[in-house]
Write a protein that holds these residues in place. Structure first.
Motif, PDB file in Angstrom:
ATOM      1  N   ASN A 110      11.817 -10.964  13.844  1.00 25.63           N
ATOM      2  CA  ASN A 110      13.161 -10.671  14.358  1.00 25.63           C
ATOM      3  C   ASN A 110      13.571 -11.543  15.549  1.00 25.63           C
ATOM      4  O   ASN A 110      13.807 -11.035  16.650  1.00 25.63           O
ATOM      5  CB  ASN A 110      13.294  -9.196  14.736  1.00 25.63           C
ATOM      6  CG  ASN A 110      13.439  -8.291  13.538  1.00 25.63           C
ATOM      7  OD1 ASN A 110      13.207  -8.705  12.411  1.00 25.63           O
ATOM      8  ND2 ASN A 110      13.801  -7.055  13.769  1.00 25.63           N
TER       9      ASN A 110
ATOM     10  N   ASP B 101      10.776   1.275  11.399  1.00 20.13           N
ATOM     11  CA  ASP B 101      10.588   0.627  12.687  1.00 20.13           C
ATOM     12  C   ASP B 101       9.837   1.565  13.639  1.00 20.13           C
ATOM     13  O   ASP B 101       9.631   2.738  13.319  1.00 20.13           O
ATOM     14  CB  ASP B 101      11.942   0.237  13.290  1.00 20.13           C
ATOM     15  CG  ASP B 101      12.658  -0.819  12.456  1.00 20.13           C
ATOM     16  OD1 ASP B 101      11.968  -1.578  11.758  1.00 20.13           O
ATOM     17  OD2 ASP B 101      13.898  -0.878  12.495  1.00 20.13           O
TER      18      ASP B 101
ATOM     19  N   VAL C 169      16.141 -13.179  17.899  1.00 19.40           N
ATOM     20  CA  VAL C 169      17.539 -12.846  18.191  1.00 19.40           C
ATOM     21  C   VAL C 169      18.165 -13.969  19.009  1.00 19.40           C
ATOM     22  O   VAL C 169      17.492 -14.665  19.772  1.00 19.40           O
ATOM     23  CB  VAL C 169      17.685 -11.500  18.931  1.00 19.40           C
ATOM     24  CG1 VAL C 169      17.305 -10.345  18.021  1.00 19.40           C
ATOM     25  CG2 VAL C 169      16.869 -11.461  20.207  1.00 19.40           C
TER      26      VAL C 169
ATOM     27  N   ASP D 110      18.971  -1.661  12.116  1.00 16.40           N
ATOM     28  CA  ASP D 110      19.020  -1.872  10.663  1.00 16.40           C
ATOM     29  C   ASP D 110      20.055  -0.965  10.004  1.00 16.40           C
ATOM     30  O   ASP D 110      19.819  -0.371   8.952  1.00 16.40           O
ATOM     31  CB  ASP D 110      17.645  -1.672  10.036  1.00 16.40           C
ATOM     32  CG  ASP D 110      16.669  -2.770  10.445  1.00 16.40           C
ATOM     33  OD1 ASP D 110      17.076  -3.940  10.455  1.00 16.40           O
ATOM     34  OD2 ASP D 110      15.503  -2.462  10.759  1.00 16.40           O
TER      35      ASP D 110
ATOM     36  N   THR E 204      11.825  -6.966  19.662  1.00 13.14           N
ATOM     37  CA  THR E 204      13.030  -6.923  18.830  1.00 13.14           C
ATOM     38  C   THR E 204      12.828  -6.207  17.498  1.00 13.14           C
ATOM     39  O   THR E 204      13.745  -6.163  16.677  1.00 13.14           O
ATOM     40  CB  THR E 204      13.573  -8.330  18.584  1.00 13.14           C
ATOM     41  OG1 THR E 204      12.516  -9.176  18.082  1.00 13.14           O
ATOM     42  CG2 THR E 204      14.139  -8.928  19.858  1.00 13.14           C
ATOM     43  N   THR E 205      11.656  -5.644  17.253  1.00 14.84           N
ATOM     44  CA  THR E 205      11.484  -4.741  16.114  1.00 14.84           C
ATOM     45  C   THR E 205      11.892  -3.310  16.456  1.00 14.84           C
ATOM     46  O   THR E 205      11.911  -2.442  15.577  1.00 14.84           O
ATOM     47  CB  THR E 205      10.017  -4.716  15.658  1.00 14.84           C
ATOM     48  OG1 THR E 205       9.190  -4.393  16.779  1.00 14.84           O
ATOM     49  CG2 THR E 205       9.613  -6.070  15.073  1.00 14.84           C
TER      50      THR E 205
ATOM     51  N   THR F  63      14.527 -13.291   9.826  1.00 13.62           N
ATOM     52  CA  THR F  63      13.520 -12.490  10.511  1.00 13.62           C
ATOM     53  C   THR F  63      12.178 -13.190  10.660  1.00 13.62           C
ATOM     54  O   THR F  63      11.417 -12.918  11.589  1.00 13.62           O
ATOM     55  CB  THR F  63      13.313 -11.143   9.800  1.00 13.62           C
ATOM     56  OG1 THR F  63      12.464 -10.311  10.581  1.00 13.62           O
ATOM     57  CG2 THR F  63      12.703 -11.331   8.423  1.00 13.62           C
TER      58      THR F  63
ATOM     59  N   PRO G  39      14.399  -0.232  17.863  1.00 17.08           N
ATOM     60  CA  PRO G  39      15.721   0.285  18.231  1.00 17.08           C
ATOM     61  C   PRO G  39      15.591   1.386  19.263  1.00 17.08           C
ATOM     62  O   PRO G  39      14.521   1.994  19.411  1.00 17.08           O
ATOM     63  CB  PRO G  39      16.245   0.846  16.906  1.00 17.08           C
ATOM     64  CG  PRO G  39      15.005   1.385  16.245  1.00 17.08           C
ATOM     65  CD  PRO G  39      13.851   0.500  16.692  1.00 17.08           C
TER      66      PRO G  39
ATOM     67  N   CYS H  56      19.884  -6.385  13.981  1.00 15.83           N
ATOM     68  CA  CYS H  56      19.682  -6.284  15.426  1.00 15.83           C
ATOM     69  C   CYS H  56      20.982  -6.551  16.175  1.00 15.83           C
ATOM     70  O   CYS H  56      21.602  -7.599  15.991  1.00 15.83           O
ATOM     71  CB  CYS H  56      18.640  -7.297  15.906  1.00 15.83           C
ATOM     72  SG  CYS H  56      16.939  -6.863  15.568  1.00 15.83           S
TER      73      CYS H  56
ATOM     74  N   GLY I   2      19.581  -2.433  19.556  1.00 22.13           N
ATOM     75  CA  GLY I   2      18.349  -3.059  19.088  1.00 22.13           C
ATOM     76  C   GLY I   2      18.256  -3.126  17.579  1.00 22.13           C
ATOM     77  O   GLY I   2      19.257  -3.290  16.873  1.00 22.13           O
ATOM     78  N   ASN I   3      17.043  -2.969  17.063  1.00 20.12           N
ATOM     79  CA  ASN I   3      16.772  -3.168  15.636  1.00 20.12           C
ATOM     80  C   ASN I   3      17.098  -1.904  14.834  1.00 20.12           C
ATOM     81  O   ASN I   3      16.225  -1.291  14.225  1.00 20.12           O
ATOM     82  CB  ASN I   3      15.301  -3.565  15.458  1.00 20.12           C
ATOM     83  CG  ASN I   3      14.980  -3.988  14.038  1.00 20.12           C
ATOM     84  OD1 ASN I   3      15.799  -4.600  13.366  1.00 20.12           O
ATOM     85  ND2 ASN I   3      13.784  -3.678  13.586  1.00 20.12           N
TER      86      ASN I   3
ATOM     87  N   ASP J 118      18.685 -10.817  13.035  1.00 17.37           N
ATOM     88  CA  ASP J 118      18.119 -10.060  11.914  1.00 17.37           C
ATOM     89  C   ASP J 118      19.165  -9.821  10.834  1.00 17.37           C
ATOM     90  O   ASP J 118      19.407  -8.687  10.421  1.00 17.37           O
ATOM     91  CB  ASP J 118      17.529  -8.740  12.415  1.00 17.37           C
ATOM     92  CG  ASP J 118      16.732  -7.999  11.342  1.00 17.37           C
ATOM     93  OD1 ASP J 118      16.221  -8.662  10.430  1.00 17.37           O
ATOM     94  OD2 ASP J 118      16.630  -6.763  11.431  1.00 17.37           O
TER      95      ASP J 118
END
Length: 342
Positions: free
Chosen positions: A73, A312, A75, A191, A180-181, A49, A183, A167, A188-189, A216
């Motif tokens: 993050n 996030d 990707v 987690d 990219t942090t 990350t 979702p 991610c 997406g992010n 990530d």
């Protein structure tokens, strides 16, 4: 809902190794790094990350360390999937996700984490963290452990190694670009620890080629990711793509040997639960013959759920139904769905 051929040991595997400078920090941008056909298998690498910046400091980041010049993050991608068009569903089978190094990092600071005030969640009290703080984790892939080491005492705890991708997503709809942090309905992010080897992830195709991004990597994470990061680590990833033509889903669906799962990513947290629950109702109605009202009641007595993360820009909730509870798959006309569930 899984379609297409399963991965074969004899099938050719395409390989993509990103170089420094190749990573993306937004969903919805970047030239494709590889064009794939449905059924293709890919081996690739995802960076940590922090884009590896803090590796230079070893076991702890000094107070006077220069700030990380990279966005969080990174990707790998995007991967362009031939034939994928808006209104289709992208299928991503996660075949292998394994740490690419033996040290993971945890970070928290005054600008992120579940107990930190933001411009939206304002507090009069002093933030619990006044500077960037790091922890290092020893990762043993043979023993399948991740060792937490406390900074302010001699406490160490060995946790099980449970690698997954924080991610996994496609380009958002309508030309939107998201960091990219974040979702959302595009993945997406999220987690979500269930984005691991053995899980099949379904993503709504919003742009031609879908444009798949992944990264990530986490060696292990607690539900909620309360301090803002997990045990962050680079990963070697092997995955297979496929496309379901003409099948429109509203948000992320997943399945493994045990569960059907849907992810809701938005704020507030109760709306994330509503997004995930409504998508599970659609799935049960489309593939298993439930009426929407019966599916609603069935969730009320049989659903499992977990908070993937609440740190996030959007929060993520996962809704699960055990496959053992479900009748055999039998598709129904999507027109039978209630209008507000289309």
């Amino acid at each position: 809902m899984v379609v297409g051929s399963e991965a074969s040991s004899a099938q050719e595997v395409k390989k993509y190794q990103p170089k420094a400078g190749d990573y993306q920090y937004h969903f919805g941008v970047g030239e494709p790094v590889m064009r794939l056909q449905p059924g293709d298998i890919v081996e690739t690498y995802t960076e940590r990350t922090d884009t590896g910046y803090y590796r230079q400091f070893g076991n702890s980041v000094p107070k006077d360390a220069p700030p990380n010049p990279y966005l969080p993050n990174p990707v790998t991608g995007p991967f362009y999937i031939e034939g994928a068009a808006p209104g289709d569903t992208l299928v991503v089978r996660l075949l292998s996700i394994e740490p690419a190094e033996d040290t993971a990092i945890g970070l928290t600071g005054p600008t992120f984490g579940g107990l930190t005030p933001t411009r939206y969640t304002q507090m009069l009290g002093k933030p619990p963290v006044d500077r960037l703080t790091s922890w290092t984790y020893k990762v043993d892939t043979e023993a399948r452990t991740v060792e937490f080491q406390a900074n302010d005492s001699s406490i160490t705890v060995k946790l099980p190694l449970r690698p997954f991708l924080g991610c996994l997503g496609v380009a958002p709809a309508n030309g939107e670009v998201r960091q990219t942090t974040v979702p959302g309905f595009f993945g997406g992010n999220m987690d979500t620890p269930e984005v691991r080897a053995g899980t099949t992830v379904y993503l709504p195709v919003n742009e031609p080629g879908a444009l798949l991004y992944l990264g990530d990597g986490h060696a292990v994470q607690g539900e909620g990711e309360i301090a803002g990061t997990a045990a962050e680590i680079s990963m070697n990833v092997k995955f297979q793509v496929d496309v379901i033509k003409g099948r429109r889903i509203q948000t992320v669906r997943m399945e493994d040997d045990t569960y059907l799962m849907t992810a809701g990513s938005t704020k507030p947290l109760e709306d994330a639960m509503r997004v995930a629950s409504a998508e599970m109702i659609r799935w049960l109605a489309e593939d298993y013959g439930f009426s929407p009202l019966d599916a609603y009641e069935f969730l009320s007595v049989a659903m499992e759920s977990s908070v993937s993360q609440l740190v996030d820009p959007n929060y993520t909730i996962l809704v699960k139904i055990r496959k053992e509870y479900l009748p055999p798959v039998r598709s129904v006309d999507a027109g039978q769905l209630l209008p507000h569930l289309h």
